[in-house]
Design an enzyme around this catalytic site. Sequence first.
Site, mmCIF file in Angstrom:
data_model
loop_
_atom_site.group_PDB
_atom_site.id
_atom_site.type_symbol
_atom_site.label_atom_id
_atom_site.label_comp_id
_atom_site.label_asym_id
_atom_site.label_seq_id
_atom_site.Cartn_x
_atom_site.Cartn_y
_atom_site.Cartn_z
ATOM 1 N N GLU A 276 44.051 27.328 31.659
ATOM 2 C CA GLU A 276 43.999 26.491 30.270
ATOM 3 C C GLU A 276 44.232 25.384 31.336
ATOM 4 O O GLU A 276 44.229 24.421 30.614
ATOM 5 C CB GLU A 276 44.772 27.536 29.761
ATOM 6 N N ASP B 134 34.265 55.040 64.848
ATOM 7 C CA ASP B 134 33.464 53.597 64.329
ATOM 8 C C ASP B 134 33.936 52.563 65.383
ATOM 9 O O ASP B 134 33.934 51.231 65.109
ATOM 10 C CB ASP B 134 33.210 53.185 63.524
#
Lengths: 374, 374
Positions: free
Chosen positions: B60, B210
């Site tokens: 705002e 991984d």
Amino acid sequence: MAKIGAIITIDEAMQLALAEAKKGAGFTSPNPLVGAVVLDKNNKLLSVDYHKNYGGPHAEVNALNKLNDRQLEGAKIIVTLEPCAHEGKTPSCAKKLATLPISTVIYAVEDPNPLVAGKGLEILKESGKEVIHLSHYENEAIELAEIFFTNQKLKRPFVSLKVASSLDGYIGLQSGESQWITGEKARNYGHFLRATHDAICVGAKTFIVDNPKLNIRHNDFPNKKNKVIVLDSEGNLSDKIKSSNLIKYHSLEDILIIHPEKIKNKPEQDLKLIPVKYSQGFDVEDLLDKLFEKNIFSLLIEGGAKTYQLFLESKKFDRLFCFIAPSLIGQKNGLSWTKDLVTRSLSEKLSFDKLKAIPLDPDILLTMKTSDNH
Amino acid sequence: MAKIGAIITIDEAMQLALAEAKKGAGFTSPNPLVGAVVLDKNNKLLSVDYHKNYGGPHAEVNALNKLNDRQLEGAKIIVTLEPCAHEGKTPSCAKKLATLPISTVIYAVEDPNPLVAGKGLEILKESGKEVIHLSHYENEAIELAEIFFTNQKLKRPFVSLKVASSLDGYIGLQSGESQWITGEKARNYGHFLRATHDAICVGAKTFIVDNPKLNIRHNDFPNKKNKVIVLDSEGNLSDKIKSSNLIKYHSLEDILIIHPEKIKNKPEQDLKLIPVKYSQGFDVEDLLDKLFEKNIFSLLIEGGAKTYQLFLESKKFDRLFCFIAPSLIGQKNGLSWTKDLVTRSLSEKLSFDKLKAIPLDPDILLTMKTSDNH
């Protein structure tokens, strides 16, 4: 969508023709879906039409019939496919266009049949028409008429695999429970797919476990009958078929039973039995040859896992339709639709292209083409 | 998109505010994404802005700062979320609006915090402003600020599961091969997800197999650092982590190792170790409580299968992001991301809603919400 009388561009006209053509889906086999748009000399939209049904007038004729020679003076016709050169069920469109006062013929793709490709264009050029290939719509126009293109180029039926699975790729439970994975909109679209393929094919186990109707239940096709094909690898289903839902929902001549050619048929059977080469599984090439001979130009494979496997391994299929529900079933009890598919390394995996998504709330349809067929 | 000076409708203004708010994604945590639009008394678009970063001015204020009192005479402000009543890092937006000559405040959803919900609206009404709830945008506004809503209502982090699979639901091969199932656009979007969640979480096996970096590699977030969480169910990964990629790409204080509370830590370790209740698997509720205490407001679970399973079974997760590649891997060698999930009957399956598709050529992202959390 542009209204009759509006001034539009050539691109907008082609998009309109492509969209219009789709209205013929399910009614034109073995003809292609074709759309046509006529613009006057100032690019004012005069008419839009499509090929409505096999044996009926072609798209160009439908679009032109509404117009008189004065309107056509210097006009352009925009068609999704090269106007036909030959006389078949209807007169040659190229010859008809050659006699009209239109100035320009704009098309998206040439006829796929090597015997006639370019001949329609030649007739038009010789008659003094300007002929323009709008090549950036070629892929879309091929996709629109993909069944016809496959038939012409590969001399076999167009083959689609239809699968309804959970997000994690399960089509039911190993126990055999398999109903209602996807919702009503997806099922309705499934019936649209039945209506837009000449025949539906299932394996023996799906036939036995599900006792499916395999008919078309779709508001746009209230009277359409389709052929059904059962892959009867043991050659022993004829009696079961005679007491099945198939017989209730289909005429006898629309039920084809494929059996291994080495298994002899009982001569008293009045079902259509088609022998096909078999070793470990049916020879898909031979199967498709036999079906093509019987004027089946498109085939929708509805499972089960073993039948999917047969076509996946053969690589003789053209399009996947995967209806995916926003749910998870899990591998422990789930039945994978690729349960027997083997991928040794990720670089070897089966890949597709031209993935498109069609929302069918709460589900989604992912459809794609095999990469290397045409 | 409407331009400053254009006359637009209230609906268009709200759509603009919702779209604008998204520009803050990744920068506002723990604040919500909020957008604001100001229209003058004739519905002429005066300004559009959003909450740009945590600690900075609210949407705002950003939208109003560009305007003077003369422009605001009789103006309307359209905001995606109820203007705040309280003084925090910044002054109360409701109090500020109350002092301005605007006539109307239009919002899509009330603040989710029961302690402050409606208080901003009260301040505005008392000051004589017309206050309008545009309720048909409520769901969209909640979704826009879903992390904030989950934090406020459930007092725990918002949890997303990110999966990249083939069409048939496999995330790699059982052999451990797992790279490159999806293409570059999907991977780039994956990094966007990392940037828009406070922390990324993986299981022990994914960490070991991984050796992932788990950092953010995305052009829009060149300097953003994220937290990483490893679920160390055996309580023995600390040494491995010290020689892993995680340590190369993250500060020590950004690496959190979750271990079962019964396993004692070695006191010499300088990694952040967080004990969590454990029996058969980590207690997800306790885990999320501990992370929330450490100001982790959103959590992206990146696998592997066991970690997905933990969250799927707990039902304490909010959104699935399934990147789906147009390829098939097959069950024989494929690693299912729901390999341990058990569904006894189809009526019991895990279901989601609000499925959306985002094309990421050649792949597609399907994202959906858990059905019953809020």
